[in-house]
Design a protein around this motif. Sequence first.
Motif, PDB file in Angstrom:
ATOM      1  N   THR A  42       0.823  -1.212   0.000  1.00 28.82           N
ATOM      2  CA  THR A  42       0.000   0.000   0.000  1.00 28.82           C
ATOM      3  C   THR A  42       0.856   1.261   0.000  1.00 28.82           C
ATOM      4  N   GLN A  43       2.093   1.167   0.472  1.00 31.19           N
ATOM      5  CA  GLN A  43       2.989   2.319   0.420  1.00 31.19           C
ATOM      6  C   GLN A  43       3.213   2.749  -1.035  1.00 31.19           C
ATOM      7  N   ASP A  44       3.372   1.792  -1.913  1.00 29.68           N
ATOM      8  CA  ASP A  44       3.531   2.080  -3.337  1.00 29.68           C
ATOM      9  C   ASP A  44       2.195   2.482  -3.956  1.00 29.68           C
ATOM     10  N   TYR A  45       1.129   1.793  -3.564  1.00 30.01           N
ATOM     11  CA  TYR A  45      -0.197   2.015  -4.142  1.00 30.01           C
ATOM     12  C   TYR A  45      -0.749   3.386  -3.787  1.00 30.01           C
ATOM     13  N   ILE A 175     -11.648   0.786 -13.040  1.00 29.57           N
ATOM     14  CA  ILE A 175     -10.595  -0.008 -13.690  1.00 29.57           C
ATOM     15  C   ILE A 175      -9.264   0.723 -13.655  1.00 29.57           C
ATOM     16  N   PHE A 176      -9.297   1.985 -14.035  1.00 24.40           N
ATOM     17  CA  PHE A 176      -8.082   2.783 -14.165  1.00 24.40           C
ATOM     18  C   PHE A 176      -7.389   3.008 -12.817  1.00 24.40           C
ATOM     19  N   ILE A 177      -8.137   3.451 -11.798  1.00 29.76           N
ATOM     20  CA  ILE A 177      -7.554   3.744 -10.499  1.00 29.76           C
ATOM     21  C   ILE A 177      -7.349   2.460  -9.687  1.00 29.76           C
ATOM     22  N   GLY A 178      -8.281   1.506  -9.833  1.00 26.04           N
ATOM     23  CA  GLY A 178      -8.159   0.254  -9.097  1.00 26.04           C
ATOM     24  C   GLY A 178      -6.873  -0.480  -9.416  1.00 26.04           C
ATOM     25  N   PHE A 179      -6.437  -0.432 -10.656  1.00 27.61           N
ATOM     26  CA  PHE A 179      -5.203  -1.111 -11.035  1.00 27.61           C
ATOM     27  C   PHE A 179      -3.976  -0.238 -10.824  1.00 27.61           C
ATOM     28  N   GLY A 180      -4.045   1.017 -11.289  1.00 28.29           N
ATOM     29  CA  GLY A 180      -2.850   1.858 -11.315  1.00 28.29           C
ATOM     30  C   GLY A 180      -2.503   2.547 -10.019  1.00 28.29           C
ATOM     31  N   GLY A 181      -3.467   2.742  -9.118  1.00 32.64           N
ATOM     32  CA  GLY A 181      -3.177   3.418  -7.863  1.00 32.64           C
ATOM     33  C   GLY A 181      -2.807   4.881  -8.050  1.00 32.64           C
ATOM     34  N   HIS A 375      -2.770  -8.679   1.266  1.00 32.17           N
ATOM     35  CA  HIS A 375      -4.180  -8.576   1.649  1.00 32.17           C
ATOM     36  C   HIS A 375      -4.650  -7.130   1.612  1.00 32.17           C
ATOM     37  N   TYR A 376      -3.835  -6.211   2.182  1.00 32.18           N
ATOM     38  CA  TYR A 376      -4.231  -4.801   2.203  1.00 32.18           C
ATOM     39  C   TYR A 376      -4.260  -4.201   0.797  1.00 32.18           C
ATOM     40  N   LEU A 377      -3.398  -4.666  -0.085  1.00 27.41           N
ATOM     41  CA  LEU A 377      -3.413  -4.185  -1.466  1.00 27.41           C
ATOM     42  C   LEU A 377      -4.691  -4.627  -2.169  1.00 27.41           C
ATOM     43  N   LEU A 378      -5.086  -5.886  -1.952  1.00 27.62           N
ATOM     44  CA  LEU A 378      -6.346  -6.373  -2.534  1.00 27.62           C
ATOM     45  C   LEU A 378      -7.535  -5.624  -1.951  1.00 27.62           C
ATOM     46  N   ALA A 379      -7.509  -5.416  -0.634  1.00 29.94           N
ATOM     47  CA  ALA A 379      -8.602  -4.682   0.011  1.00 29.94           C
ATOM     48  C   ALA A 379      -8.682  -3.252  -0.519  1.00 29.94           C
TER      49      ALA A 379
END
Length: 499
Positions: A42-45, A175-181, A375-379
């Motif tokens: 999540t730090q990267d995301y 789609i755009f934000i969910g994948f790219g962060g 898990h937190y990245l998927l959430a």
Amino acid sequence: MNETAALQQITGLSPLDYGLVACAVAVLFFIAWYKGRGEVDTQDYFLGQRKTPVWVATLSFVATEISAMTIVGIPPIGYTENLQYLQFFIGSAAARIFIAFIFIPAFYKFNCTTIYEFLKHRFGAQTQYAGSVFFFVTRLFASGVRLYAASLAVSVIMGWQLGNTIGFFTVVSIIFIGFGGIKAVLWTGAFEAATFYIAGVAVAGYLVLHIDGGLSGAWNVAHEAGKLSMFNFGWDVKNPNVFWVAVLNGVFGSMASFGTDQELMQRLLTLETRRESQKTLISTIFTSFPLTALYLFIGTLLFVFYQQNPALPLPENADKILSHFTVNVLPAGIKGLVLVAVIMASIDSPLSSLSSSFITDIYRPLLKKGAAEAHYLLASRLSVAAFGLLLAGIAWLCASGSGRMLWLAFKINGVTAGSLLGVFLLGLLTKRAGNRTNVAAMVFSAALAGTILFLSEKGYAAIGWSWVVVIGTVSTFALGWLLSPLEARLAKPADKLEG
């Protein structure tokens, strides 16, 4: 009649316009794919490992600040009113400088992923949770209005049903934000800001070339109609365009929007150092103001154009003036540029900031402690989808509302934004150490602000809606300051009993 000609007759758009839109959306998805590869935590995301260039962060901030509300909401103000809206930016510029040197150092000191983590470090977890919840309320409703504004404009230009347009933006954003962060949001934001400038200059240029007398002729007509008035030194506290009211609203409104709103501050937290973050925020003064002035002046030019061409039909309400002009007057190519600007402004949604606040401030500490980063990245990605659907529902509800869209967004934002700003100022400017009392102060002040707004709208209170943020801020700050000693005294007997 062939299929292309039939489609052009229905929507008024040419293959060139569709081609521009298709290219812009393709660029958007390419950036999302390219920047979203290899994200593992999540730090990267949410922060992009704090490796964002200053120029990218500056343009992305501008794209988020401007949004579809400026592209389609500012021209109607220039068309129906004047240029007095620009007074707001005097206070806004002062607020950005204040935030750069007071807010940003505190956020970097505590290495915050979200700005509400500062409230935890400064006061305690309850204040952090309250701040995050207030952000959800503020951002969801204000962004729902923004999504509605953009969808309304695109539905007019494309000839789509409003519900289908809202659905289109929702799916693309998820789609755009969910994948790219956040990295996708930042880099596409820079691209979006460029499209805003290009489309605005193209529309203004077309209008000047098709107004009798050109720019000087437009100036004379607008001046005679009072459309060039930029300052209002009156004393009507209900009028948001009175100079001192506008400046005061610019100071408090911008401090609330930029300093206590995760959507905009998230961009500033992706810079490697505090100094780079400060430089970015101050740079936005010189990039946001010209863009806002450009679209406000487009509204003025539209007024002159339709004054000189009274036989041309007008839309049923002024909120659609730019969309109506785009569909019925602008030539192929420029139509596509306007559509690209509106679509890009709409896709830069708050989904990343809503997700970051939910995961960091609520989900990780309260609902799922100690899980793996995967898990937190998927959430985080699932929460992007959930917030996207919620925004779509709010935008759909806005379709039954009325009133100037830009002012509606400000009014919604004002009810809770003052509470957020008040508690942040309490933490930054004083040594008070309340926690639960801060929550009480925030809730009371939001209720007070909402009541005052309701009474003002109904004509029972002789005060303008622009005062709502000021009142909420002062109330939260004052109550938090006064009540914190009481909380400390009540805690002492409990400490003695535990001892």
